[in-house]
Design a protein around this motif. Structure first.
Motif, PDB file in Angstrom:
ATOM      1  N   LEU A 243      22.854 106.324  55.989  1.00 21.11           N
ATOM      2  CA  LEU A 243      24.039 105.506  55.754  1.00 21.11           C
ATOM      3  C   LEU A 243      25.275 106.248  56.234  1.00 21.11           C
ATOM      4  CD1 LEU A 243      23.258 104.229  52.144  1.00 21.11           C
ATOM      5  CD2 LEU A 243      22.987 102.973  54.284  1.00 21.11           C
ATOM      6  N   GLU A 244      26.154 105.539  56.919  1.00 19.00           N
ATOM      7  CA  GLU A 244      27.369 106.155  57.453  1.00 19.00           C
ATOM      8  C   GLU A 244      28.567 105.775  56.587  1.00 19.00           C
ATOM      9  OE1 GLU A 244      27.912 105.992  61.781  1.00 19.00           O
ATOM     10  OE2 GLU A 244      25.964 104.977  61.867  1.00 19.00           O
ATOM     11  N   ALA A 245      29.308 106.795  56.189  1.00 16.39           N
ATOM     12  CA  ALA A 245      30.515 106.567  55.395  1.00 16.39           C
ATOM     13  C   ALA A 245      31.502 105.713  56.170  1.00 16.39           C
ATOM     14  CB  ALA A 245      31.153 107.905  55.025  1.00 16.39           C
ATOM     15  N   ASN A 246      32.064 104.734  55.485  1.00 22.29           N
ATOM     16  CA  ASN A 246      33.055 103.811  56.047  1.00 22.29           C
ATOM     17  C   ASN A 246      32.498 102.945  57.173  1.00 22.29           C
ATOM     18  OD1 ASN A 246      35.020 104.873  54.247  1.00 22.29           O
ATOM     19  ND2 ASN A 246      35.268 106.622  55.634  1.00 22.29           N
ATOM     20  N   VAL A 247      31.175 102.947  57.289  1.00 22.00           N
ATOM     21  CA  VAL A 247      30.473 101.984  58.152  1.00 22.00           C
ATOM     22  C   VAL A 247      29.612 101.078  57.279  1.00 22.00           C
ATOM     23  CG1 VAL A 247      28.760 101.667  59.990  1.00 22.00           C
ATOM     24  CG2 VAL A 247      30.459 103.499  60.162  1.00 22.00           C
ATOM     25  N   HIS A 248      28.791 101.697  56.419  1.00 23.95           N
ATOM     26  CA  HIS A 248      27.924 100.937  55.512  1.00 23.95           C
ATOM     27  C   HIS A 248      28.461 100.897  54.081  1.00 23.95           C
ATOM     28  CE1 HIS A 248      25.069 102.433  58.702  1.00 23.95           C
ATOM     29  NE2 HIS A 248      24.845 101.134  58.741  1.00 23.95           N
ATOM     30  N   TYR A 249      29.347 101.808  53.759  1.00 20.74           N
ATOM     31  CA  TYR A 249      29.954 101.852  52.423  1.00 20.74           C
ATOM     32  C   TYR A 249      31.318 102.525  52.540  1.00 20.74           C
ATOM     33  CZ  TYR A 249      28.682 106.833  52.311  1.00 20.74           C
ATOM     34  OH  TYR A 249      28.558 108.173  52.600  1.00 20.74           O
ATOM     35  N   ALA A 250      32.171 102.285  51.560  1.00 18.86           N
ATOM     36  CA  ALA A 250      33.479 102.945  51.520  1.00 18.86           C
ATOM     37  C   ALA A 250      33.336 104.266  50.777  1.00 18.86           C
ATOM     38  CB  ALA A 250      34.508 102.051  50.839  1.00 18.86           C
ATOM     39  N   SER A 251      33.612 105.345  51.447  1.00 17.97           N
ATOM     40  CA  SER A 251      33.383 106.673  50.890  1.00 17.97           C
ATOM     41  C   SER A 251      34.471 107.061  49.898  1.00 17.97           C
ATOM     42  CB  SER A 251      33.340 107.702  52.024  1.00 17.97           C
ATOM     43  OG  SER A 251      33.100 108.994  51.527  1.00 17.97           O
ATOM     44  N   LEU A 252      34.045 107.705  48.802  1.00 22.64           N
ATOM     45  CA  LEU A 252      34.955 108.215  47.787  1.00 22.64           C
ATOM     46  C   LEU A 252      34.838 109.732  47.703  1.00 22.64           C
ATOM     47  CD1 LEU A 252      34.321 105.705  44.840  1.00 22.64           C
ATOM     48  CD2 LEU A 252      36.273 105.721  46.409  1.00 22.64           C
ATOM     49  N   GLU A 253      35.941 110.390  47.371  1.00 20.03           N
ATOM     50  CA  GLU A 253      35.910 111.814  47.075  1.00 20.03           C
ATOM     51  C   GLU A 253      35.109 112.025  45.794  1.00 20.03           C
ATOM     52  OE1 GLU A 253      36.987 114.206  48.935  1.00 20.03           O
ATOM     53  OE2 GLU A 253      38.053 112.991  50.432  1.00 20.03           O
ATOM     54  N   ARG A 254      34.529 113.200  45.637  1.00 24.35           N
ATOM     55  CA  ARG A 254      33.682 113.453  44.466  1.00 24.35           C
ATOM     56  C   ARG A 254      34.479 113.572  43.175  1.00 24.35           C
ATOM     57  NH1 ARG A 254      28.572 113.611  45.449  1.00 24.35           N
ATOM     58  NH2 ARG A 254      27.861 113.921  47.576  1.00 24.35           N
ATOM     59  N   ASP A 255      35.798 113.729  43.276  1.00 20.48           N
ATOM     60  CA  ASP A 255      36.622 113.714  42.064  1.00 20.48           C
ATOM     61  C   ASP A 255      37.281 112.345  41.855  1.00 20.48           C
ATOM     62  OD1 ASP A 255      38.556 113.654  44.029  1.00 20.48           O
ATOM     63  OD2 ASP A 255      39.614 115.453  43.357  1.00 20.48           O
ATOM     64  N   PHE A 256      37.010 111.409  42.782  1.00 19.33           N
ATOM     65  CA  PHE A 256      37.482 110.017  42.697  1.00 19.33           C
ATOM     66  C   PHE A 256      39.007 109.899  42.743  1.00 19.33           C
ATOM     67  CE2 PHE A 256      33.478 110.473  40.382  1.00 19.33           C
ATOM     68  CZ  PHE A 256      32.664 109.690  41.202  1.00 19.33           C
ATOM     69  N   SER A 257      39.662 110.915  43.262  1.00 18.53           N
ATOM     70  CA  SER A 257      41.119 110.905  43.341  1.00 18.53           C
ATOM     71  C   SER A 257      41.651 109.873  44.335  1.00 18.53           C
ATOM     72  CB  SER A 257      41.628 112.295  43.730  1.00 18.53           C
ATOM     73  OG  SER A 257      41.063 112.703  44.976  1.00 18.53           O
ATOM     74  N   ASP A 258      40.793 109.397  45.229  1.00 18.25           N
ATOM     75  CA  ASP A 258      41.228 108.441  46.249  1.00 18.25           C
ATOM     76  C   ASP A 258      40.838 107.006  45.932  1.00 18.25           C
ATOM     77  OD1 ASP A 258      38.517 108.952  46.511  1.00 18.25           O
ATOM     78  OD2 ASP A 258      38.523 108.889  48.698  1.00 18.25           O
TER      79      ASP A 258
END
Length: 323
Positions: A243-258
């Motif tokens: 799976l490609e980040a921001n291709v198949h899903y919206a990627s989040l930082e591991r601290d969820f700050s974004d």
């Protein structure tokens, strides 16, 4: 109605597999050559997926703990039935090293598993499509992204620190409906249970790994909601590492700050959200071709038995596998 239908399908699953178990097993073994012939599909993605699930290249000897095909452990029952569906085509005395359940480390010996860590050297973990009734439940979604609630939702057990970290990060965000239905959890984390259909009323659904992979990832990606998650660290038959980040899903930082920033962005750019959702839906359709799924499953086991020195390979089939 959805629960009734799901339970009916579950009853059929068990009935069909129980009938296979009581049928003369020699009938299946006589069909192995024919099934292998049918498995050599011309689509190159079949071989690519086969090599992904079974990365073994060198010969090996099964461990003293290996079990014969005739005595696969029955518990958990869905793991047993999903493996036996294809193992029954082989000699009952052939040995398999296996690990049922959630696999957190790469096995020391080449073993059949449901999942494995995403690492450079995970070839000893041979993936089969196990526990598929639970993990590959992808019900249709008839609600469009635009018609969904413009908010974020998550429910799950707090069996991984990342989940508690997520709840802490989103506690004061008014557009987040996140919590655990576990009554034993701390009060500040508890929220009512939601069905899959209720989750899919939201535009954004968060997927978080638990003991291993996130069970909800498949049905989120097959829906018209946008999947939000950190990059995965485990993979199954769903091939999460592909799976490609921001291709198949919206990627989040591991601290969820974004998280707030990402939701605001997609609310302003719904076409971008739809682009990712469409790519996710297309990825899920990869697993909808039952003929291909069965072919790959059979070939994964065949390759395992050949490399373990337990069967002499058919030249044509082996050329197809190794080509």
């Amino acid at each position: 109605m959805a629960t009734i239908l799901r339970n009916s399908v579950k009853v059929f699953y068990y009935a069909r597999n129980a009938l296979r178990d009581v049928a003369p097993q020699a009938l299946f073994r006589r069909r192995l050559a024919a099934r292998l012939g049918q498995a050599m599909l011309p689509d190159e993605t079949i071989r690519a997926r086969l090599k992904f699930y079974n990365k073994l290249r060198s010969a090996f000897v099964p461990s003293p703990d290996a079990v014969p095909v005739s005595r696969l452990p029955f518990s958990p029952s869905m793991y047993y039935y999903d493996l036996k569906e294809f193992a029954r085509y082989f000699d009952p005395g052939l040995l398999i090293d296996l690990e049922f359940g959630d696999v957190r480390k790469v096995p020391k010996m080449p073993s059949v598993v449901k999942d494995r860590p995403i690492t450079a050297d995970n070839s000893n973990a041979v993936i089969m499509k196990l526990d598929k009734f639970r993990h590959f439940h992808m019900p249709a979604d008839r609600l469009s992204f635009a018609d969904k609630r413009p908010a974020v939702v998550w429910r799950g057990h707090l069996n991984n620190p990342i989940r508690t970290r997520f709840l802490e990060a989103v506690r004061d965000l008014p557009f987040c409906d996140a919590g655990t239905p576990n009554k034993k959890a701390a009060e500040q984390y508890r929220k009512p249970y939601l069905t899959i259909a209720q989750h899919k009323q939201y535009r954004y659904i968060v997927s978080l790994e638990g003991n291993d992979v996130a069970t909800n990832l498949k049905w989120i990606m097959s829906s018209n909601s946008l999947c939000l998650m950190p990059p995965p660290t485990y993979e199954t038959w769903f091939a999460e590492s592909r799976l490609e980040a921001n291709v198949h899903y919206a990627s989040l930082e591991r601290d969820f700050s974004d998280l707030s920033e990402k939701v605001q962005y997609f609310e302003r750019h719904p076409a971008e959200a739809q682009r990712i959702i469409s790519a996710a839906n297309a990825y899920c359709r990869t697993f909808a071709d039952e003929r291909a799924e069965q072919a790959i499953s059979l070939l994964v086991l065949y390759k395992y038995f050949v490399l373990s020195g337990q069967i002499e390979p058919d030249a044509e089939v082996w050329r197809y596998i190794s080509g």
